[in-house]
Write a protein that holds these residues in place. Structure first.
Motif, PDB file in Angstrom:
ATOM      1  N   GLY A  64       0.818  -1.214   0.000  1.00  0.00           N
ATOM      2  CA  GLY A  64       0.000   0.000   0.000  1.00  0.00           C
ATOM      3  C   GLY A  64       0.846   1.256   0.000  1.00  0.00           C
ATOM      4  O   GLY A  64       0.606   2.183  -0.793  1.00  0.00           O
ATOM      5  N   ILE A  65       1.837   1.289   0.875  1.00  0.00           N
ATOM      6  CA  ILE A  65       2.727   2.459   0.911  1.00  0.00           C
ATOM      7  C   ILE A  65       3.493   2.578  -0.402  1.00  0.00           C
ATOM      8  O   ILE A  65       3.634   3.673  -0.959  1.00  0.00           O
ATOM      9  N   GLY A  66       3.961   1.450  -0.922  1.00  0.00           N
ATOM     10  CA  GLY A  66       4.712   1.475  -2.178  1.00  0.00           C
ATOM     11  C   GLY A  66       3.880   1.941  -3.363  1.00  0.00           C
ATOM     12  O   GLY A  66       4.322   2.778  -4.155  1.00  0.00           O
ATOM     13  N   SER A  67       2.653   1.427  -3.467  1.00  0.00           N
ATOM     14  CA  SER A  67       1.824   1.811  -4.618  1.00  0.00           C
ATOM     15  C   SER A  67       1.304   3.236  -4.489  1.00  0.00           C
ATOM     16  O   SER A  67       1.336   4.006  -5.455  1.00  0.00           O
ATOM     17  N   ALA A  68       0.837   3.614  -3.299  1.00  0.00           N
ATOM     18  CA  ALA A  68       0.373   4.989  -3.104  1.00  0.00           C
ATOM     19  C   ALA A  68       1.538   5.968  -3.247  1.00  0.00           C
ATOM     20  O   ALA A  68       1.402   7.017  -3.886  1.00  0.00           O
ATOM     21  N   GLY A  69       2.683   5.612  -2.664  1.00  0.00           N
ATOM     22  CA  GLY A  69       3.854   6.475  -2.776  1.00  0.00           C
ATOM     23  C   GLY A  69       4.329   6.616  -4.210  1.00  0.00           C
ATOM     24  O   GLY A  69       4.666   7.713  -4.657  1.00  0.00           O
ATOM     25  N   GLY A  70       4.336   5.509  -4.940  1.00  0.00           N
ATOM     26  CA  GLY A  70       4.722   5.562  -6.355  1.00  0.00           C
ATOM     27  C   GLY A  70       3.777   6.435  -7.164  1.00  0.00           C
ATOM     28  O   GLY A  70       4.213   7.224  -8.011  1.00  0.00           O
ATOM     29  N   ALA A  71       2.483   6.311  -6.893  1.00  0.00           N
ATOM     30  CA  ALA A  71       1.506   7.139  -7.613  1.00  0.00           C
ATOM     31  C   ALA A  71       1.665   8.615  -7.268  1.00  0.00           C
ATOM     32  O   ALA A  71       1.619   9.478  -8.155  1.00  0.00           O
ATOM     33  N   LEU A  72       1.866   8.915  -5.990  1.00  0.00           N
ATOM     34  CA  LEU A  72       2.053  10.310  -5.584  1.00  0.00           C
ATOM     35  C   LEU A  72       3.343  10.900  -6.154  1.00  0.00           C
ATOM     36  O   LEU A  72       3.365  12.050  -6.606  1.00  0.00           O
ATOM     37  N   LEU A  73       4.413  10.112  -6.132  1.00  0.00           N
ATOM     38  CA  LEU A  73       5.666  10.598  -6.721  1.00  0.00           C
ATOM     39  C   LEU A  73       5.529  10.791  -8.231  1.00  0.00           C
ATOM     40  O   LEU A  73       6.108  11.724  -8.795  1.00  0.00           O
ATOM     41  N   GLY A  74       4.760   9.934  -8.879  1.00  0.00           N
ATOM     42  CA  GLY A  74       4.506  10.107 -10.311  1.00  0.00           C
ATOM     43  C   GLY A  74       3.780  11.413 -10.591  1.00  0.00           C
ATOM     44  O   GLY A  74       4.065  12.107 -11.577  1.00  0.00           O
ATOM     45  N   ILE A  75       2.849  11.766  -9.727  1.00  0.00           N
ATOM     46  CA  ILE A  75       2.126  13.037  -9.865  1.00  0.00           C
ATOM     47  C   ILE A  75       3.083  14.207  -9.653  1.00  0.00           C
ATOM     48  O   ILE A  75       3.093  15.165 -10.426  1.00  0.00           O
ATOM     49  N   MET A  76       3.896  14.120  -8.598  1.00  0.00           N
ATOM     50  CA  MET A  76       4.774  15.243  -8.250  1.00  0.00           C
ATOM     51  C   MET A  76       5.967  15.390  -9.184  1.00  0.00           C
ATOM     52  O   MET A  76       6.337  16.501  -9.547  1.00  0.00           O
ATOM     53  N   ILE A  77       6.568  14.260  -9.585  1.00  0.00           N
ATOM     54  CA  ILE A  77       7.811  14.332 -10.359  1.00  0.00           C
ATOM     55  C   ILE A  77       7.565  14.300 -11.864  1.00  0.00           C
ATOM     56  O   ILE A  77       8.190  15.041 -12.622  1.00  0.00           O
ATOM     57  N   TYR A  78       6.633  13.444 -12.295  1.00  0.00           N
ATOM     58  CA  TYR A  78       6.453  13.224 -13.732  1.00  0.00           C
ATOM     59  C   TYR A  78       5.189  13.860 -14.300  1.00  0.00           C
ATOM     60  O   TYR A  78       4.846  13.634 -15.448  1.00  0.00           O
ATOM     61  N   ARG A  86      -8.479   9.798  -8.972  1.00  0.00           N
ATOM     62  CA  ARG A  86      -7.187   9.141  -8.753  1.00  0.00           C
ATOM     63  C   ARG A  86      -6.691   9.421  -7.335  1.00  0.00           C
ATOM     64  O   ARG A  86      -6.224   8.517  -6.639  1.00  0.00           O
ATOM     65  N   ILE A  87      -6.790  10.663  -6.907  1.00  0.00           N
ATOM     66  CA  ILE A  87      -6.390  11.042  -5.549  1.00  0.00           C
ATOM     67  C   ILE A  87      -7.253  10.297  -4.521  1.00  0.00           C
ATOM     68  O   ILE A  87      -6.746   9.830  -3.494  1.00  0.00           O
ATOM     69  N   ALA A  88      -8.546  10.167  -4.787  1.00  0.00           N
ATOM     70  CA  ALA A  88      -9.440   9.459  -3.869  1.00  0.00           C
ATOM     71  C   ALA A  88      -9.039   7.987  -3.747  1.00  0.00           C
ATOM     72  O   ALA A  88      -9.059   7.418  -2.641  1.00  0.00           O
ATOM     73  N   ILE A  90      -6.021   6.739  -4.184  1.00  0.00           N
ATOM     74  CA  ILE A  90      -4.774   6.707  -3.414  1.00  0.00           C
ATOM     75  C   ILE A  90      -5.094   6.857  -1.930  1.00  0.00           C
ATOM     76  O   ILE A  90      -4.526   6.150  -1.081  1.00  0.00           O
ATOM     77  N   ALA A  91      -6.027   7.748  -1.599  1.00  0.00           N
ATOM     78  CA  ALA A  91      -6.437   7.932  -0.204  1.00  0.00           C
ATOM     79  C   ALA A  91      -7.045   6.647   0.355  1.00  0.00           C
ATOM     80  O   ALA A  91      -6.808   6.295   1.517  1.00  0.00           O
ATOM     81  N   LEU A  92      -7.824   5.933  -0.451  1.00  0.00           N
ATOM     82  CA  LEU A  92      -8.407   4.667   0.003  1.00  0.00           C
ATOM     83  C   LEU A  92      -7.324   3.645   0.351  1.00  0.00           C
ATOM     84  O   LEU A  92      -7.451   2.904   1.333  1.00  0.00           O
ATOM     85  N   ILE A  93      -6.274   3.607  -0.452  1.00  0.00           N
ATOM     86  CA  ILE A  93      -5.168   2.692  -0.169  1.00  0.00           C
ATOM     87  C   ILE A  93      -4.541   3.030   1.183  1.00  0.00           C
ATOM     88  O   ILE A  93      -4.297   2.149   2.009  1.00  0.00           O
ATOM     89  N   LEU A  94      -4.310   4.314   1.416  1.00  0.00           N
ATOM     90  CA  LEU A  94      -3.689   4.735   2.672  1.00  0.00           C
ATOM     91  C   LEU A  94      -4.618   4.495   3.866  1.00  0.00           C
ATOM     92  O   LEU A  94      -4.163   4.067   4.928  1.00  0.00           O
ATOM     93  N   VAL A  95      -5.915   4.740   3.697  1.00  0.00           N
ATOM     94  CA  VAL A  95      -6.876   4.490   4.769  1.00  0.00           C
ATOM     95  C   VAL A  95      -6.895   2.996   5.111  1.00  0.00           C
ATOM     96  O   VAL A  95      -6.936   2.613   6.290  1.00  0.00           O
ATOM     97  N   ALA A  96      -6.851   2.137   4.094  1.00  0.00           N
ATOM     98  CA  ALA A  96      -6.843   0.690   4.338  1.00  0.00           C
ATOM     99  C   ALA A  96      -5.581   0.275   5.093  1.00  0.00           C
ATOM    100  O   ALA A  96      -5.642  -0.555   6.018  1.00  0.00           O
TER     101      ALA A  96
END
Length: 104
Positions: A64-78, A86-88, A90-96
């Motif tokens: 969960g941390i890896g996939s949410a983190g990868g998605a967030l870094l993709g948004i910020m860096i790429y 999409r943000i929602a 990612i939030a669901l992954i972190l809430v779980a």
């Protein structure tokens, strides 16, 4: 300490995911080294955390941390899509992941 190790494992996993994209963009030994260091550290931290934490919980939180983190870094860096859905998700992954921590 196991939870700290697990969070570090997830962050290293997200770093590893980002370096996959870096390796695809520029095939050089530095990119390959970063990829191996990221995933190698991730597995080491995960293995340490799993000495104490249940395997199912540790694996779910790590991914969960890896996939949410990868998605967030993709948004910020790429500059990947910042669509609210999409943000929602990612939030669901972190809430779980947090829910698993609270239950276990």
């Amino acid at each position: 300490m196991a939870w700290v190790s697990l969070v570090l494992a997830g962050l290293c996993e997200a770093f590893g995911v980002i370096t996959i994209n870096k390796l695809n963009n520029s095939r050089n030994w530095q990119s390959l080294l970063l990829l191996n260091l990221g995933f190698g550290a991730s597995f080491l931290f995960l293995a340490y955390a799993m000495k104490t934490l249940p395997m199912g919980t540790a694996y779910a939180i790590w991914t969960g941390i890896g996939s949410a983190g990868g998605a967030l870094l993709g948004i910020m860096i790429y500059g990947e899509s910042k669509d609210w859905r999409r943000i929602a998700c990612i939030a669901l992954i972190l809430v779980a992941a947090i829910g698993l921590k609270l239950i276990g």
